[in-house]
Design an enzyme around this catalytic site. Structure first.
Site, PDB file in Angstrom:
ATOM      1  N   HIS A   1       9.747  55.627  93.242  1.00 59.48           N
ATOM      2  CA  HIS A   1       8.392  55.151  92.969  1.00 59.48           C
ATOM      3  C   HIS A   1       7.421  56.291  93.221  1.00 59.48           C
ATOM      4  O   HIS A   1       7.504  56.979  94.219  1.00 59.48           O
ATOM      5  CB  HIS A   1       8.046  53.947  93.855  1.00 59.48           C
ATOM      6  CG  HIS A   1       8.817  52.717  93.463  1.00 59.48           C
ATOM      7  ND1 HIS A   1       8.703  51.514  94.116  1.00 59.48           N
ATOM      8  CD2 HIS A   1       9.714  52.526  92.481  1.00 59.48           C
ATOM      9  CE1 HIS A   1       9.504  50.626  93.532  1.00 59.48           C
ATOM     10  NE2 HIS A   1      10.124  51.213  92.543  1.00 59.48           N
TER      11      HIS A   1
ATOM     12  N   ASP B   1      10.688  51.861  86.176  1.00 56.33           N
ATOM     13  CA  ASP B   1       9.722  52.912  85.817  1.00 56.33           C
ATOM     14  C   ASP B   1       8.519  52.369  85.068  1.00 56.33           C
ATOM     15  O   ASP B   1       7.929  53.039  84.236  1.00 56.33           O
ATOM     16  CB  ASP B   1      10.417  54.018  84.998  1.00 56.33           C
ATOM     17  CG  ASP B   1      11.659  54.517  85.717  1.00 56.33           C
ATOM     18  OD1 ASP B   1      11.552  54.719  86.931  1.00 56.33           O
ATOM     19  OD2 ASP B   1      12.704  54.671  85.075  1.00 56.33           O
TER      20      ASP B   1
HETATM   21  P1  IMP Z   1      22.659  52.721  89.169  1.00 56.64           P
HETATM   22  O1  IMP Z   1      21.656  51.719  89.609  1.00 56.64           O
HETATM   23  O2  IMP Z   1      22.430  54.085  89.777  1.00 56.64           O
HETATM   24  O3  IMP Z   1      24.065  52.242  89.342  1.00 56.64           O
HETATM   25  O4  IMP Z   1      22.454  52.957  87.589  1.00 56.64           O
HETATM   26  C1  IMP Z   1      22.687  51.917  86.642  1.00 56.64           C
HETATM   27  C2  IMP Z   1      21.652  51.969  85.540  1.00 56.64           C
HETATM   28  O5  IMP Z   1      20.385  51.591  86.051  1.00 56.64           O
HETATM   29  C3  IMP Z   1      21.448  53.350  84.924  1.00 56.64           C
HETATM   30  O6  IMP Z   1      21.112  53.189  83.555  1.00 56.64           O
HETATM   31  C4  IMP Z   1      20.241  53.893  85.684  1.00 56.64           C
HETATM   32  O7  IMP Z   1      19.558  54.886  84.942  1.00 56.64           O
HETATM   33  C5  IMP Z   1      19.421  52.632  85.827  1.00 56.64           C
HETATM   34  N1  IMP Z   1      18.505  52.628  86.991  1.00 56.64           N
HETATM   35  C6  IMP Z   1      18.808  52.341  88.272  1.00 56.64           C
HETATM   36  N2  IMP Z   1      17.714  52.392  89.046  1.00 56.64           N
HETATM   37  C7  IMP Z   1      16.691  52.694  88.248  1.00 56.64           C
HETATM   38  C8  IMP Z   1      15.273  52.843  88.468  1.00 56.64           C
HETATM   39  O8  IMP Z   1      14.747  52.698  89.564  1.00 56.64           O
HETATM   40  N3  IMP Z   1      14.534  53.152  87.371  1.00 56.64           N
HETATM   41  C9  IMP Z   1      15.079  53.289  86.134  1.00 56.64           C
HETATM   42  N4  IMP Z   1      16.384  53.152  85.871  1.00 56.64           N
HETATM   43  C10 IMP Z   1      17.180  52.847  86.929  1.00 56.64           C
HETATM   44 MG    MG Z   2      11.277  54.913  88.934  1.00 56.97          MG
END
Ligand code: IMP
Ligand code: MG
Length: 334
Positions: free
Chosen positions: A43, A13
């Site tokens: 995105h 982000d």
């Molecule tokens: P997962 O990738 O859904 O397994 O989540 C694991 C961790 O990564 C969590 O804290 C999510 O909030 C974070 N996370 C995964 N993808 C993103 C992203 O694109 N932006 C921000 N946080 C992410």
């Molecule tokens: Mg994002």
């Protein structure tokens, strides 16, 4: 430009989507290929009064001349992808690597119902962790065996090399952020893969020597969504006061925030072998600079912020975001 890899320097982000959309429009990039985990990423890019969001396609979707590819390392949710292909009307220029893994309803159910994932880690609930787990077990379905994707199946690695051999510009778009890396982030509060530049390259099928530029994107403050430590975290009231309270584009959850962290940024530079930097959302720190596109028009305090980062990190901040719009950018590349 040649081959540029764009990755996030904090916890995702950082505004990579906007930076990618800007570069691709400005440079007329031939091909944009997405690496990273999968539809857990969101995105966002804004053009005029329209806001666009992608979870599967590269953020290059608006440039009608750019081919859009998804690398073999990326997990695909066919429903989400096909919906995006349809809404951006990019059927003819979307290419999905035959070896992309497929996320099933069962992966999503597991992600949402496993206490460890949902509550301890705070995942996005998009099924990416369980799908990568199946991939490691070698029982995951691949895109080449998914009938609904058959029109888009290709060999993304070969495509990239073809364009690079012709000396065209290729942009490789990373997702998530450096400190969500399964290897280099704060385990277990991380995503299900490494997401540093090296892995993003592996995802799309290029090696380290194919890369000309590694652009690491930072936001002018840090946000984090989900569980895990965040140094110098602000309380919610302070976050609201500063205008730093954001909401996740995939899950709608509130993001936590903290001031720009120079030590983390230094580590991100090393982990990604950065060659240049982008800083987004500078207008949130300095509202009077909204929409400015010339560096010399920045007030001294905003220039000091940028120049301090440059001297601490030893790299040039080549792109500076001054507003939500794709064109609200100070471009110092040349
Ligand atoms: P997962 O990738 O859904 O397994 O989540 C694991 C961790 O990564 C969590 O804290 C999510 O909030 C974070 N996370 C995964 N993808 C993103 C992203 O694109 N932006 C921000 N946080 C992410
Ligand atoms: Mg994002």
């Amino acid at each position: 430009m040649g081959c540029i890899v764009v990755v996030g320097g904090f916890f995702g982000d950082e505004g990579k989507g906007k930076i990618v959309a800007y570069i691709v429009n400005k440079d007329n990039t031939s091909l944009a290929a997405r690496g990273g985990v999968g539809p857990n990423a969101g995105h966002t890019f804004v053009v005029g009064d329209k806001t666009f969001k992608v979870r599967m396609l590269p953020s290059a979707a608006l440039n009608t001349k750019t081919k859009l590819a998804i690398g073999a390392g990326v997990l695909v949710n066919p429903e989400v992808l096909i919906q995006e292909i349809t809404s951006f009307d990019v059927h003819k220029r979307t290419f999905i690597d035959r070896n992309c893994g497929i996320i099933s309803k069962e992966h999503i159910r597991k992600d949402l119902s496993t206490n460890h994932l949902k509550n301890n880690i705070g995942t996005t609930g998009t099924g990416t962790g369980p799908a990568n787990s199946d991939r490691a077990l070698r029982i995951l379905t691949l895109a080449k065996d998914q009938a609904e994707l058959k029109d888009y199946i290709s060999d993304v690695s070969s495509m990239i090399h073809y364009h690079l051999d012709k000396k065209e510009d290729v942009l490789i778009e990373g997702t998530q952020g450096t400190f969500l890396s399964l290897f280099h982030g704060g385990y277990p509060f991380v995503t299900s893969k490494d997401v540093t530049a090296s892995s993003i390259c592996a995802d799309v099928g290029i090696g380290p020597k194919n890369v000309d530029d590694v652009l690491v994107v930072f936001k002018s403050y840090v946000t984090r969504v989900g569980a895990g430590p965040l140094e110098n975290e602000l309380d919610r009231d302070e976050s609201v006061k500063r205008g730093w309270l954001e909401f996740g584009s995939v899950t709608g959850r509130e993001r936590r925030s903290s001031p720009f962290n120079i030590e983390m940024a230094k580590k991100a530079i090393r982990l990604n072998s950065a060659t240049s930097l982008a800083i987004t959302k500078m207008d949130i720190l300095y509202p009077q600079i909204a929409g400015i596109t010339e560096y010399t028009k920045l007030p001294i305090n905003a220039r000091n912020f940028i120049e301090n980062i440059e001297s601490e990190l030893g790299l040039k901040v080549v792109l500076i975001g001054t507003g939500a719009d794709v064109n609200a950018v100070i471009d110092r590349r040349k």
